[in-house]
Scaffold this motif. Structure first.
Motif, PDB file in Angstrom:
ATOM      1  N   VAL A   1       0.833  -1.204   0.000  1.00 49.88           N
ATOM      2  CA  VAL A   1       0.000   0.000   0.000  1.00 49.88           C
ATOM      3  C   VAL A   1       0.869   1.257   0.000  1.00 49.88           C
ATOM      4  N   ASN A   2       0.696   2.067  -1.035  1.00 46.32           N
ATOM      5  CA  ASN A   2       1.392   3.348  -1.146  1.00 46.32           C
ATOM      6  C   ASN A   2       0.356   4.449  -0.904  1.00 46.32           C
ATOM      7  N   VAL A   3       0.194   4.812   0.366  1.00 45.13           N
ATOM      8  CA  VAL A   3      -0.856   5.775   0.730  1.00 45.13           C
ATOM      9  C   VAL A   3      -0.625   7.146   0.106  1.00 45.13           C
ATOM     10  N   PRO A   4       0.598   7.726   0.157  1.00 47.37           N
ATOM     11  CA  PRO A   4       0.796   9.062  -0.422  1.00 47.37           C
ATOM     12  C   PRO A   4       0.399   9.155  -1.897  1.00 47.37           C
ATOM     13  N   ASP A   5       0.688   8.090  -2.653  1.00 47.27           N
ATOM     14  CA  ASP A   5       0.361   8.092  -4.074  1.00 47.27           C
ATOM     15  C   ASP A   5      -0.995   7.465  -4.367  1.00 47.27           C
ATOM     16  N   ARG A   6      -1.696   7.031  -3.292  1.00 50.28           N
ATOM     17  CA  ARG A   6      -3.032   6.440  -3.427  1.00 50.28           C
ATOM     18  C   ARG A   6      -3.026   5.257  -4.393  1.00 50.28           C
ATOM     19  N   TRP A   7      -2.181   4.287  -4.077  1.00 46.26           N
ATOM     20  CA  TRP A   7      -2.005   3.159  -4.995  1.00 46.26           C
ATOM     21  C   TRP A   7      -1.696   1.875  -4.236  1.00 46.26           C
ATOM     22  N   ILE A   8      -2.334   0.791  -4.642  1.00 42.92           N
ATOM     23  CA  ILE A   8      -2.082  -0.539  -4.093  1.00 42.92           C
ATOM     24  C   ILE A   8      -1.497  -1.403  -5.201  1.00 42.92           C
ATOM     25  N   THR A   9      -0.452  -2.128  -4.895  1.00 42.65           N
ATOM     26  CA  THR A   9       0.168  -3.011  -5.866  1.00 42.65           C
ATOM     27  C   THR A   9       0.054  -4.450  -5.395  1.00 42.65           C
ATOM     28  N   LEU A  10      -0.651  -5.263  -6.163  1.00 39.37           N
ATOM     29  CA  LEU A  10      -0.739  -6.697  -5.884  1.00 39.37           C
ATOM     30  C   LEU A  10       0.231  -7.421  -6.803  1.00 39.37           C
ATOM     31  N   GLU A  11       1.196  -8.100  -6.204  1.00 41.13           N
ATOM     32  CA  GLU A  11       2.153  -8.837  -7.019  1.00 41.13           C
ATOM     33  C   GLU A  11       1.467  -9.979  -7.749  1.00 41.13           C
ATOM     34  N   ASN A  12       0.566 -10.652  -7.068  1.00 39.93           N
ATOM     35  CA  ASN A  12      -0.184 -11.748  -7.676  1.00 39.93           C
ATOM     36  C   ASN A  12      -1.649 -11.600  -7.307  1.00 39.93           C
ATOM     37  N   SER A  13      -2.490 -11.444  -8.316  1.00 39.49           N
ATOM     38  CA  SER A  13      -3.922 -11.344  -8.056  1.00 39.49           C
ATOM     39  C   SER A  13      -4.557 -12.704  -8.267  1.00 39.49           C
ATOM     40  N   LYS A  14      -5.858 -12.746  -8.252  1.00 38.96           N
ATOM     41  CA  LYS A  14      -6.576 -13.996  -8.440  1.00 38.96           C
ATOM     42  C   LYS A  14      -6.188 -14.668  -9.746  1.00 38.96           C
ATOM     43  N   ILE A  15      -5.916 -13.877 -10.760  1.00 43.59           N
ATOM     44  CA  ILE A  15      -5.609 -14.443 -12.063  1.00 43.59           C
ATOM     45  C   ILE A  15      -4.127 -14.686 -12.246  1.00 43.59           C
ATOM     46  N   GLY A  16      -3.353 -14.548 -11.175  1.00 43.10           N
ATOM     47  CA  GLY A  16      -1.945 -14.893 -11.244  1.00 43.10           C
ATOM     48  C   GLY A  16      -1.071 -13.819 -11.848  1.00 43.10           C
ATOM     49  N   GLU A  17      -1.580 -12.618 -12.035  1.00 44.66           N
ATOM     50  CA  GLU A  17      -0.813 -11.527 -12.609  1.00 44.66           C
ATOM     51  C   GLU A  17      -0.926 -10.307 -11.712  1.00 44.66           C
ATOM     52  N   GLY A  18       0.166  -9.570 -11.582  1.00 39.95           N
ATOM     53  CA  GLY A  18       0.140  -8.389 -10.756  1.00 39.95           C
ATOM     54  C   GLY A  18      -0.788  -7.328 -11.322  1.00 39.95           C
ATOM     55  N   ARG A  19      -1.325  -6.501 -10.434  1.00 42.74           N
ATOM     56  CA  ARG A  19      -2.155  -5.394 -10.903  1.00 42.74           C
ATOM     57  C   ARG A  19      -2.117  -4.256  -9.899  1.00 42.74           C
ATOM     58  N   GLY A  20      -2.389  -3.052 -10.383  1.00 44.84           N
ATOM     59  CA  GLY A  20      -2.423  -1.885  -9.530  1.00 44.84           C
ATOM     60  C   GLY A  20      -3.846  -1.439  -9.287  1.00 44.84           C
ATOM     61  N   ILE A  21      -4.124  -0.925  -8.077  1.00 48.92           N
ATOM     62  CA  ILE A  21      -5.475  -0.544  -7.688  1.00 48.92           C
ATOM     63  C   ILE A  21      -5.455   0.858  -7.092  1.00 48.92           C
ATOM     64  N   PRO A  22      -6.283   1.770  -7.581  1.00 51.60           N
ATOM     65  CA  PRO A  22      -6.316   3.129  -7.035  1.00 51.60           C
ATOM     66  C   PRO A  22      -7.021   3.161  -5.678  1.00 51.60           C
ATOM     67  N   ILE A  23      -6.588   4.066  -4.809  1.00 54.85           N
ATOM     68  CA  ILE A  23      -7.190   4.219  -3.484  1.00 54.85           C
ATOM     69  C   ILE A  23      -8.109   5.441  -3.496  1.00 54.85           C
ATOM     70  N   HIS A  24      -9.366   5.233  -3.183  1.00 60.04           N
ATOM     71  CA  HIS A  24     -10.339   6.326  -3.066  1.00 60.04           C
ATOM     72  C   HIS A  24      -9.885   7.265  -1.947  1.00 60.04           C
ATOM     73  N   GLU A  25     -10.062   8.563  -2.145  1.00 64.33           N
ATOM     74  CA  GLU A  25      -9.622   9.540  -1.150  1.00 64.33           C
ATOM     75  C   GLU A  25     -10.265   9.291   0.216  1.00 64.33           C
ATOM     76  N   PHE A  26     -11.462   8.739   0.223  1.00 64.85           N
ATOM     77  CA  PHE A  26     -12.162   8.420   1.460  1.00 64.85           C
ATOM     78  C   PHE A  26     -11.406   7.375   2.284  1.00 64.85           C
ATOM     79  N   LEU A  27     -10.659   6.500   1.611  1.00 63.52           N
ATOM     80  CA  LEU A  27      -9.960   5.408   2.293  1.00 63.52           C
ATOM     81  C   LEU A  27      -8.574   5.785   2.810  1.00 63.52           C
ATOM     82  N   VAL A  28      -8.095   6.964   2.447  1.00 63.31           N
ATOM     83  CA  VAL A  28      -6.740   7.362   2.849  1.00 63.31           C
ATOM     84  C   VAL A  28      -6.538   7.288   4.365  1.00 63.31           C
ATOM     85  N   PRO A  29      -7.407   7.891   5.208  1.00 59.01           N
ATOM     86  CA  PRO A  29      -7.207   7.790   6.662  1.00 59.01           C
ATOM     87  C   PRO A  29      -7.251   6.348   7.171  1.00 59.01           C
TER      88      PRO A  29
END
Length: 380
Positions: free
Chosen positions: A215-243
């Motif tokens: 979890v990269n809170v300052p940049d509002r980004w989550i990085t999953l090395e391996n997702s359900k489909i076996g490939e990494g993916r990035g996920i944006p963080i909603h501003e509401f979830l920052v705290p």
């Protein structure tokens, strides 16, 4: 030289040692039976010879690719599981020994019809086509198979075509006010997890395995090395979830945990880990159409309503698996962050009692649970 059977000092098991067309081999046979080990030696020697002559792409089997996919962090659900009788089951068992090379769409559809003769289209996709394509994509990334677009069963069309099925919670979207009522009746720990689901669109299993390092809170980004489909993916963080993420990531390790601080177990029934919390909220609110997977459907639907481009929506939900998507897994993408922020947050969600100190209150329970505080209050 051909493979030979050898035994290591202090071990009764047999091993295969030798070189086949320049490839050095040292493999345990896993048995002390000389006859069984000799049978394995003959098969392994033939396999290696076939592979070196024809290439890995023409010799690898689906079960071998599935093993590699699982070893790389992919989910084994519907691929290789232990049944109630203690025997392995799943797609890797059904396709054991079947080579990827030359495997056709027709063969895939025939197998689906045999294994799921009366299943609905969505069930076939989830339990058969999705895991198959995940393994195939992993094999293609490793250079063991050609990149190929496998067709999914078509959805019924027309006003007179219906799929009759029993309604199941989590199979349809809801609205955020309705979801806020439900989540507000949960203890803080599961409520925080459900909140993250409703404002990221992540799969429950992805949040259960989420580590603070991802979890990269300052940049509002989550990085999953391996997702359900076996490939990494990035996920944006909603501003509401920052705290929320700022607070929970302070302790390191698993971001979302049980009220007592233990990480959620990773089980076949992803989402079932908070079954008790879900059932409790249903009793308190009377709402029965909300579950962990409801959040994913809701995020997807709300993004469409908000006018978010289909490609951006699919990127957020992890549906896109092209090379460009993988290339930017670790790089925060502003269009995705802007898109997720189009989801409006009900005031009732912002006013939940644990929001001022998520980490400090994560171990608390909603009144009426645990030691039955509701009964104590009545006695007093």
């Amino acid at each position: 030289m051909p493979l030979k059977l050898v035994q290591r000092k202090g071990s009764d098991n047999w091993y295969l040692r030798g070189t086949v067309r320049g490839e050095s081999v040292f493999i345990s046979c896993g048995t002390s039976d000389r006859k069984a080990a000799e049978t394995l030696r003959i098969k392994e020697e033939a396999r290696l010879l076939d592979e070196t002559v024809n290439g890995r792409k023409k010799t690898i089997t689906f079960d071998q690719a599935a093993d590699a996919f699982i070893a790389a962090g992919g989910s084994d659900r519907f691929l290789l599981e232990i049944g109630g009788n203690g025997k392995p089951k799943g797609l890797a068992v059904e396709l054991k020994g079947v080579k990827l090379f030359g495997y056709s769409q027709e063969s895939l559809d025939k197998l689906a019809n045999r294994l799921y003769p009366a299943a609905l289209r969505d069930t076939r996709v989830r339990q058969f086509y999705a895991p198959f394509r995940a393994v195939w994509n992993h094999a293609a990334m490793e250079g063991w198979a050609d990149h190929k677009k496998w067709r999914l069963p078509k959805k019924p069309k027309g006003t007179n075509v219906q799929e009759l099925k029993k309604y199941r919670s989590g199979s349809a979207p809801t609205n955020y006010e309705h979801a806020a009522r439900f989540v507000g009746a949960m203890s803080p720990a599961p409520a925080m997890l459900m909140t993250a689901l409703f404002f990221t669109g992540m799969r429950p299993i992805e949040l259960f395995v989420l580590d603070a390092a991802m979890v990269n809170v300052p940049d509002r980004w989550i990085t999953l090395e391996n997702s359900k489909i076996g490939e990494g993916r990035g996920i944006p963080i909603h501003e509401f979830l920052v705290p929320l993420f700022e607070s929970l990531c302070q302790r390191g390790g698993a971001v979302f945990r049980k009220p007592r601080g233990e990480p959620y177990p990773i089980t076949e029934n992803a989402g079932g880990q908070i079954k008790t919390a879900i059932n409790g909220a249903r009793k308190r609110t009377g709402i029965r159409d909300v579950s962990p997977y409801t959040a994913r459907h809701t995020v997807s639907t709300q993004l469409v309503v908000n006018g978010v481009h289909a490609y951006v929506k699919d990127q957020i939900l992890g549906h896109v698996v092209d090379d460009m998507s993988r290339r930017y897994t670790h790089i925060p993408q502003k269009p995705l962050i802007d898109a997720i922020n189009t989801i409006e947050v009900p005031q009732s969600w912002r006013e939940m009692w644990w929001w001022d100190d998520p980490l400090g209150l994560s171990g608390k329970l909603v009144p009426g649970t645990g030691a039955r505080n509701d009964l104590k209050e009545k006695r007093a």
